[in-house]
Design a protein around this motif. Structure first.
Motif, PDB file in Angstrom:
ATOM      1  N   ILE A 176      -7.542 -19.616   5.200  1.00  0.00           N
ATOM      2  CA  ILE A 176      -6.402 -19.569   4.281  1.00  0.00           C
ATOM      3  C   ILE A 176      -6.451 -18.288   3.465  1.00  0.00           C
ATOM      4  N   LYS A 177      -7.659 -17.923   3.015  1.00  0.00           N
ATOM      5  CA  LYS A 177      -7.823 -16.700   2.244  1.00  0.00           C
ATOM      6  C   LYS A 177      -7.417 -15.479   3.072  1.00  0.00           C
ATOM      7  N   GLU A 178      -7.861 -15.451   4.333  1.00  0.00           N
ATOM      8  CA  GLU A 178      -7.499 -14.350   5.227  1.00  0.00           C
ATOM      9  C   GLU A 178      -5.989 -14.292   5.443  1.00  0.00           C
ATOM     10  N   CYS A 179      -5.392 -15.485   5.627  1.00  0.00           N
ATOM     11  CA  CYS A 179      -3.928 -15.546   5.833  1.00  0.00           C
ATOM     12  C   CYS A 179      -3.186 -15.044   4.595  1.00  0.00           C
ATOM     13  N   LEU A 180      -3.655 -15.468   3.408  1.00  0.00           N
ATOM     14  CA  LEU A 180      -3.017 -15.024   2.174  1.00  0.00           C
ATOM     15  C   LEU A 180      -3.148 -13.514   2.003  1.00  0.00           C
ATOM     16  N   GLU A 181      -4.332 -12.994   2.343  1.00  0.00           N
ATOM     17  CA  GLU A 181      -4.537 -11.546   2.262  1.00  0.00           C
ATOM     18  C   GLU A 181      -3.629 -10.816   3.247  1.00  0.00           C
ATOM     19  N   ARG A 182      -3.490 -11.401   4.458  1.00  0.00           N
ATOM     20  CA  ARG A 182      -2.620 -10.773   5.460  1.00  0.00           C
ATOM     21  C   ARG A 182      -1.164 -10.849   5.024  1.00  0.00           C
ATOM     22  N   ILE A 183      -0.783 -12.006   4.449  1.00  0.00           N
ATOM     23  CA  ILE A 183       0.590 -12.146   3.942  1.00  0.00           C
ATOM     24  C   ILE A 183       0.854 -11.108   2.860  1.00  0.00           C
ATOM     25  N   ASN A 184      -0.127 -10.899   2.003  1.00  0.00           N
ATOM     26  CA  ASN A 184       0.006  -9.910   0.937  1.00  0.00           C
ATOM     27  C   ASN A 184       0.194  -8.502   1.514  1.00  0.00           C
ATOM     28  N   VAL A 185      -0.626  -8.189   2.536  1.00  0.00           N
ATOM     29  CA  VAL A 185      -0.510  -6.875   3.180  1.00  0.00           C
ATOM     30  C   VAL A 185       0.849  -6.735   3.862  1.00  0.00           C
ATOM     31  N   LEU A 186       1.269  -7.782   4.585  1.00  0.00           N
ATOM     32  CA  LEU A 186       2.554  -7.733   5.286  1.00  0.00           C
ATOM     33  C   LEU A 186       3.718  -7.620   4.302  1.00  0.00           C
ATOM     34  N   GLU A 187       3.604  -8.269   3.160  1.00  0.00           N
ATOM     35  CA  GLU A 187       4.647  -8.178   2.145  1.00  0.00           C
ATOM     36  C   GLU A 187       4.733  -6.753   1.603  1.00  0.00           C
ATOM     37  N   LYS A 188       3.564  -6.132   1.406  1.00  0.00           N
ATOM     38  CA  LYS A 188       3.560  -4.743   0.956  1.00  0.00           C
ATOM     39  C   LYS A 188       4.154  -3.825   2.023  1.00  0.00           C
ATOM     40  N   VAL A 189       3.819  -4.116   3.292  1.00  0.00           N
ATOM     41  CA  VAL A 189       4.386  -3.326   4.397  1.00  0.00           C
ATOM     42  C   VAL A 189       5.895  -3.502   4.444  1.00  0.00           C
ATOM     43  N   ARG A 190       6.350  -4.758   4.259  1.00  0.00           N
ATOM     44  CA  ARG A 190       7.793  -5.029   4.267  1.00  0.00           C
ATOM     45  C   ARG A 190       8.505  -4.249   3.158  1.00  0.00           C
ATOM     46  N   LEU A 191       7.910  -4.273   1.961  1.00  0.00           N
ATOM     47  CA  LEU A 191       8.495  -3.535   0.848  1.00  0.00           C
ATOM     48  C   LEU A 191       8.499  -2.030   1.124  1.00  0.00           C
ATOM     49  N   LEU A 192       7.397  -1.559   1.727  1.00  0.00           N
ATOM     50  CA  LEU A 192       7.305  -0.139   2.057  1.00  0.00           C
ATOM     51  C   LEU A 192       8.371   0.255   3.069  1.00  0.00           C
ATOM     52  N   LEU A 193       8.534  -0.576   4.118  1.00  0.00           N
ATOM     53  CA  LEU A 193       9.551  -0.293   5.133  1.00  0.00           C
ATOM     54  C   LEU A 193      10.953  -0.376   4.537  1.00  0.00           C
ATOM     55  N   GLN A 194      11.145  -1.325   3.632  1.00  0.00           N
ATOM     56  CA  GLN A 194      12.444  -1.462   2.982  1.00  0.00           C
ATOM     57  C   GLN A 194      12.758  -0.217   2.151  1.00  0.00           C
ATOM     58  N   LEU A 195      11.757   0.241   1.400  1.00  0.00           N
ATOM     59  CA  LEU A 195      11.942   1.449   0.596  1.00  0.00           C
ATOM     60  C   LEU A 195      12.181   2.662   1.496  1.00  0.00           C
ATOM     61  N   ALA A 196      11.402   2.725   2.612  1.00  0.00           N
ATOM     62  CA  ALA A 196      11.578   3.832   3.550  1.00  0.00           C
ATOM     63  C   ALA A 196      12.966   3.800   4.172  1.00  0.00           C
ATOM     64  N   SER A 197      13.423   2.574   4.510  1.00  0.00           N
ATOM     65  CA  SER A 197      14.754   2.427   5.098  1.00  0.00           C
ATOM     66  C   SER A 197      15.837   2.842   4.109  1.00  0.00           C
ATOM     67  N   GLU A 198      15.677   2.394   2.851  1.00  0.00           N
ATOM     68  CA  GLU A 198      16.654   2.767   1.831  1.00  0.00           C
ATOM     69  C   GLU A 198      16.655   4.273   1.599  1.00  0.00           C
ATOM     70  N   TYR A 199      15.462   4.862   1.593  1.00  0.00           N
ATOM     71  CA  TYR A 199      15.362   6.312   1.406  1.00  0.00           C
ATOM     72  C   TYR A 199      16.020   7.052   2.571  1.00  0.00           C
TER      73      TYR A 199
END
Length: 215
Positions: free
Chosen positions: A39-62
């Protein structure tokens, strides 16, 4: 004696049961720890994926804003080249049904009054022709990797009036110099034909097609 034997047997059975339960407890404890770690690994991965999603969203908007700015600049230059400095293009970025969309507007300034219309509503079809052509050219230059080759056009500027056809011709010539692209076009416009470096006249008569070259 029978009671002692019975108690002894019960005690032995209880000990065996206790051992079994301890084994099960340790097994379940280990499984629980493994689940917690997972569960801890999944939460950490979810956190990383959420950051990646935000990064891609910002990159897309840019990227969208950059493309918007480049398109606005290039098309505005085309409009001003042909119709004058009072013309410009504005692009409004929106989201429709969770999908990005863009609305194009031609902005004109007249006696301190700003008029904002869609290309097909502004000053006849000539503006639509110029905006459409300029957008295609801009996209060819913006797309990475860049697509090489000539610019092939079918009846460009067919709605541009004679008042602006000379400016339109000069705009086409500027494309070849600015972007180092050969322009190949099909037209019925005499001014465009005469302005070309090489013209081919195609005629159809009596069921036959003839082609004449004029330098």
């Amino acid at each position: 004696m029978d009671k002692i034997a019975t108690l002894t047997l019960n005690l032995q059975t209880a000990k065996e049961e206790l051992i079994k339960r301890k084994v099960l407890f340790e097994m379940y404890k280990k499984q629980l720890e493994e689940k917690k770690n997972k569960i801890k690994e999944c939460l950490e991965r979810i956190n990383v994926l959420e950051k990646v999603r935000l990064l891609l969203q910002l990159a897309s908007e840019y990227a969208r804003k950059q493309a918007k700015q480049q398109l606005e600049t290039l098309v505005t230059q085309a409009l001003q080249y042909i119709f004058g400095s009072n013309f410009s293009l504005e692009i409004e970025l929106n989201t429709l049904n969770n999908n990005p969309s863009a609305e194009f507007y031609v902005v004109t300034k007249d006696s301190n009054k700003i008029i904002k219309t869609r290309p097909y509503e502004s000053r006849g079809g000539g503006v639509v022709d110029v905006v459409s052509l300029a957008v295609r050219i801009a996209l060819l230059e913006i797309i990475k990797p860049k697509i090489p080759g000539p610019l092939i056009l079918d009846e460009p500027g067919k709605h541009v009036s004679e008042d602006y056809i000379l400016a339109f011709i000069n705009f086409l010539k500027s494309i070849t110099n600015t972007f180092q692209r050969q322009v190949i076009l099909i037209t019925h416009n005499t001014y465009l034909m005469e302005s070309a470096d090489i013209s081919y006249f195609v005629r159809y008569s009596d069921g036959k097609t003839s082609i004449n070259n004029k330098l």
